[in-house]
Design an enzyme around this catalytic site. Structure first.
Site, PDB file in Angstrom:
ATOM      1  N   GLN A 133      -5.626   3.689  -2.704  1.00 29.89           N
ATOM      2  CA  GLN A 133      -4.849   2.528  -3.156  1.00 29.89           C
ATOM      3  C   GLN A 133      -5.465   1.261  -2.577  1.00 29.89           C
ATOM      4  O   GLN A 133      -5.058   0.157  -2.912  1.00 29.89           O
ATOM      5  CB  GLN A 133      -3.403   2.646  -2.672  1.00 29.89           C
ATOM      6  CG  GLN A 133      -2.670   3.854  -3.227  1.00 29.89           C
ATOM      7  CD  GLN A 133      -1.388   4.126  -2.447  1.00 29.89           C
ATOM      8  OE1 GLN A 133      -0.349   3.548  -2.732  1.00 29.89           O
ATOM      9  NE2 GLN A 133      -1.469   4.966  -1.447  1.00 29.89           N
ATOM     10  N   HIS A 151      -5.891   0.718  -7.410  1.00 32.69           N
ATOM     11  CA  HIS A 151      -5.390  -0.660  -7.433  1.00 32.69           C
ATOM     12  C   HIS A 151      -6.506  -1.700  -7.531  1.00 32.69           C
ATOM     13  O   HIS A 151      -6.292  -2.852  -7.187  1.00 32.69           O
ATOM     14  CB  HIS A 151      -4.507  -0.921  -6.198  1.00 32.69           C
ATOM     15  CG  HIS A 151      -3.281  -0.051  -6.162  1.00 32.69           C
ATOM     16  ND1 HIS A 151      -2.487   0.088  -5.041  1.00 32.69           N
ATOM     17  CD2 HIS A 151      -2.709   0.723  -7.114  1.00 32.69           C
ATOM     18  CE1 HIS A 151      -1.484   0.918  -5.311  1.00 32.69           C
ATOM     19  NE2 HIS A 151      -1.610   1.326  -6.562  1.00 32.69           N
ATOM     20  N   CYS A 159     -11.590 -12.716 -15.838  1.00 31.25           N
ATOM     21  CA  CYS A 159     -11.135 -13.962 -16.463  1.00 31.25           C
ATOM     22  C   CYS A 159      -9.626 -13.855 -16.677  1.00 31.25           C
ATOM     23  O   CYS A 159      -9.136 -12.870 -17.226  1.00 31.25           O
ATOM     24  CB  CYS A 159     -11.858 -14.181 -17.797  1.00 31.25           C
ATOM     25  SG  CYS A 159     -11.280 -15.677 -18.642  1.00 31.25           S
ATOM     26  N   CYS A 163     -11.306 -14.058 -21.615  1.00 33.46           N
ATOM     27  CA  CYS A 163     -12.120 -14.699 -22.660  1.00 33.46           C
ATOM     28  C   CYS A 163     -13.124 -13.720 -23.263  1.00 33.46           C
ATOM     29  O   CYS A 163     -13.566 -12.772 -22.601  1.00 33.46           O
ATOM     30  CB  CYS A 163     -12.837 -15.938 -22.103  1.00 33.46           C
ATOM     31  SG  CYS A 163     -14.216 -15.580 -21.000  1.00 33.46           S
ATOM     32  N   CYS A 184     -13.962 -19.284 -14.205  1.00 31.94           N
ATOM     33  CA  CYS A 184     -14.693 -18.263 -14.975  1.00 31.94           C
ATOM     34  C   CYS A 184     -16.088 -18.802 -15.329  1.00 31.94           C
ATOM     35  O   CYS A 184     -16.200 -19.900 -15.894  1.00 31.94           O
ATOM     36  CB  CYS A 184     -13.899 -17.933 -16.238  1.00 31.94           C
ATOM     37  SG  CYS A 184     -14.728 -16.759 -17.330  1.00 31.94           S
ATOM     38  N   THR A 224      -0.606   6.292   3.942  1.00 33.90           N
ATOM     39  CA  THR A 224       0.134   5.543   2.916  1.00 33.90           C
ATOM     40  C   THR A 224       1.624   5.726   3.147  1.00 33.90           C
ATOM     41  O   THR A 224       2.070   6.819   3.496  1.00 33.90           O
ATOM     42  CB  THR A 224      -0.246   5.957   1.479  1.00 33.90           C
ATOM     43  OG1 THR A 224       0.642   5.298   0.557  1.00 33.90           O
ATOM     44  CG2 THR A 224      -0.189   7.462   1.246  1.00 33.90           C
ATOM     45  N   ASN A 249      -0.052  10.569   9.008  1.00 32.44           N
ATOM     46  CA  ASN A 249       0.491   9.213   9.090  1.00 32.44           C
ATOM     47  C   ASN A 249       1.036   8.993  10.493  1.00 32.44           C
ATOM     48  O   ASN A 249       1.454   9.935  11.165  1.00 32.44           O
ATOM     49  CB  ASN A 249       1.620   9.022   8.053  1.00 32.44           C
ATOM     50  CG  ASN A 249       1.876   7.550   7.757  1.00 32.44           C
ATOM     51  OD1 ASN A 249       2.129   6.748   8.647  1.00 32.44           O
ATOM     52  ND2 ASN A 249       1.792   7.189   6.488  1.00 32.44           N
ATOM     53  N   GLU A 251       3.769   7.609  11.101  1.00 29.75           N
ATOM     54  CA  GLU A 251       5.234   7.736  11.087  1.00 29.75           C
ATOM     55  C   GLU A 251       5.676   8.480   9.828  1.00 29.75           C
ATOM     56  O   GLU A 251       4.893   8.645   8.892  1.00 29.75           O
ATOM     57  CB  GLU A 251       5.863   6.344  11.155  1.00 29.75           C
ATOM     58  CG  GLU A 251       5.429   5.447  10.009  1.00 29.75           C
ATOM     59  CD  GLU A 251       5.868   4.002  10.198  1.00 29.75           C
ATOM     60  OE1 GLU A 251       6.071   3.577  11.344  1.00 29.75           O
ATOM     61  OE2 GLU A 251       6.002   3.317   9.173  1.00 29.75           O
TER      62      GLU A 251
HETATM   63  N1  APR Z   1      -3.351   6.194  10.818  1.00 32.31           N
HETATM   64  C1  APR Z   1      -2.482   6.740   9.924  1.00 32.31           C
HETATM   65  N2  APR Z   1      -1.505   6.054   9.335  1.00 32.31           N
HETATM   66  C2  APR Z   1      -1.374   4.754   9.645  1.00 32.31           C
HETATM   67  C3  APR Z   1      -2.232   4.109  10.569  1.00 32.31           C
HETATM   68  C4  APR Z   1      -3.255   4.891  11.186  1.00 32.31           C
HETATM   69  N3  APR Z   1      -4.118   4.382  12.068  1.00 32.31           N
HETATM   70  N4  APR Z   1      -1.843   2.820  10.686  1.00 32.31           N
HETATM   71  C5  APR Z   1      -0.802   2.658   9.849  1.00 32.31           C
HETATM   72  N5  APR Z   1      -0.521   3.829   9.222  1.00 32.31           N
HETATM   73  C6  APR Z   1       0.480   4.109   8.186  1.00 32.31           C
HETATM   74  C7  APR Z   1       1.794   3.397   8.324  1.00 32.31           C
HETATM   75  O1  APR Z   1       2.684   4.175   9.093  1.00 32.31           O
HETATM   76  C8  APR Z   1       2.255   3.297   6.862  1.00 32.31           C
HETATM   77  O2  APR Z   1       3.031   4.416   6.486  1.00 32.31           O
HETATM   78  O3  APR Z   1      -0.089   3.658   6.975  1.00 32.31           O
HETATM   79  C9  APR Z   1       0.949   3.339   6.076  1.00 32.31           C
HETATM   80  C10 APR Z   1       0.602   2.026   5.397  1.00 32.31           C
HETATM   81  O4  APR Z   1       1.555   1.784   4.422  1.00 32.31           O
HETATM   82  P1  APR Z   1       1.496   0.496   3.512  1.00 32.31           P
HETATM   83  O5  APR Z   1       1.213  -0.701   4.352  1.00 32.31           O
HETATM   84  O6  APR Z   1       2.724   0.483   2.682  1.00 32.31           O
HETATM   85  O7  APR Z   1       0.184   0.732   2.608  1.00 32.31           O
HETATM   86  P2  APR Z   1       0.050   1.542   1.254  1.00 32.31           P
HETATM   87  O8  APR Z   1       0.869   2.760   1.253  1.00 32.31           O
HETATM   88  O9  APR Z   1      -1.408   1.681   1.029  1.00 32.31           O
HETATM   89  O10 APR Z   1       0.646   0.517   0.212  1.00 32.31           O
HETATM   90  C11 APR Z   1       0.583   0.827  -1.153  1.00 32.31           C
HETATM   91  O11 APR Z   1       1.415  -1.336  -1.721  1.00 32.31           O
HETATM   92  O12 APR Z   1       1.516  -3.648  -1.554  1.00 32.31           O
HETATM   93  C12 APR Z   1       0.960  -2.581  -2.213  1.00 32.31           C
HETATM   94  O13 APR Z   1      -0.935  -2.659  -3.543  1.00 32.31           O
HETATM   95  C13 APR Z   1      -0.554  -2.540  -2.205  1.00 32.31           C
HETATM   96  O14 APR Z   1      -2.021  -0.623  -2.334  1.00 32.31           O
HETATM   97  C14 APR Z   1      -0.890  -1.176  -1.667  1.00 32.31           C
HETATM   98  C15 APR Z   1       0.380  -0.410  -1.967  1.00 32.31           C
END
Ligand code: APR
Length: 281
Positions: A133, A151, A159, A163, A184, A224, A249, A251
């Protein structure tokens, strides 16, 4: 499936299957606690079909800000003022100032150990797909093969009026931008960042490839928050199709409730540890 949106909040930990807390550092874990990593490594057999979905957390150790969480961009800025087509139509200068700031910030960052492990895996495993993402380009800079960017890319532009003389998107890596908002080169009108904003449709060809990649043996979702769709639905789809699903992750996320194993730790540390197990055979 196709339009980017945020899911409503769900009960985060209701049905967690395995939940390994690794934030104290893997070296301090007992063998029982590190078992999930042994199991994950054993699933990553040479001929396994492996798909990885990454989010902003994979780039956090490189210094790229995440979107959510305590230090997240959406704590300081409002998505609806910066990351929607309506916001751009209203104030293209403001939106471009924000993207120019992010481009400068990302340009100063380097891929970290987490990107590097995934780049090595993209060459080691014959059937390996990396879906991201992220728009920062760090997977590509680490040398990962065939990245599917859901994304778009912060290093591409298009553009704004689409165009006739311009390609759908083109690369522009100028840092900082020579003018804000930039124009552009084909029609002189405004250009926009080559990213997918909230409410916009994703590239259907990429979505089709991502969906195809959920037909795999092992699906890892890394860094994510799993609240933005359709990306988050890939995890559910992979599970529905019988993949062994793993979350890495810092959390819990909504996906923690239904993946086979949710590993709580930093992507760079956990990936290095799994890779070490793979190297040891
Ligand atoms: N290792 C593992 N996980 C991590 C780390 C790390 N070092 N640091 C942060 N995180 C986790 C956080 O706990 C969180 O759950 O990464 C996640 C980041 O989440 P987001 O900031 O929401 O990012 P993402 O899921 O990529 O967002 C999706 O949202 O705003 C839009 O287009 C944007 O592509 C993005 C989409």
């Amino acid at each position: 499936m196709g339009t980017m949106m945020i899911a409503r909040t769900r009960d985060l930990l209701a049905n967690s299957l395995v939940y390994a807390t690794l934030d104290a550092g893997l070296s301090t874990l007992s063998s029982g606690e590190s078992l999930p990593l042994d199991v994950i490594a054993s699933r990553l057999r040479r001929h396994a079909r492996i798909t990885v979905l990454t989010g902003a957390g994979i780039s956090a150790a490189s210094g790229v800000p995440t979107f959510r969480g305590a230090e997240g961009l959406w704590k300081q800025f409002r998505a609806e003022e910066l990351a929607t087509p309506e916001a751009f139509a209203r104030d293209p200068r403001l939106v471009w100032e924000w993207y120019d700031w992010r481009r400068r910030r990302i340009a100063a960052c380097r891929p970290n150990g987490g990107h590097d492990v995934l780049a090595v895996w993209s060459r080691r495993f014959p059937s390996f797909t990396l879906i991201t993402q992220n728009v920062d380009g760090l997977h590509e800079r680490a040398g990962t093969r065939g990245v599917l960017r859901m994304h778009g890319s912060i290093w591409e532009v298009a553009c704004w009026s689409g165009c006739a003389g311009s390609p759908a998107r083109w690369t522009d890596e100028a840092v900082p931008l020579s003018e804000i908002p930039p124009h552009c080169i084909y029609c002189g009108g405004l250009i926009r960042p080559g990213v997918v904003w909230f409410g916009e449709a994703l590239d259907p060809e990429i979505v089709a490839k991502c969906l195809e990649a959920t037909r795999c043996d092992v699906f890892l979702t890394i860094g994510t928050s799993a609240v933005v769709y359709p990306a988050a639905s890939l995890i559910e789809e992979a599970r529905r199709r019988g993949a062994y699903t793993v979350e890495i992750n810092l959390e819990p996320t909504p996906a923690s409730a239904f993946v086979d194993v949710a590993v709580q730790g930093s992507a760079e540390q956990v990936l290095a540890d799994i890779d070490r197990r793979l190297e040891q055979g």
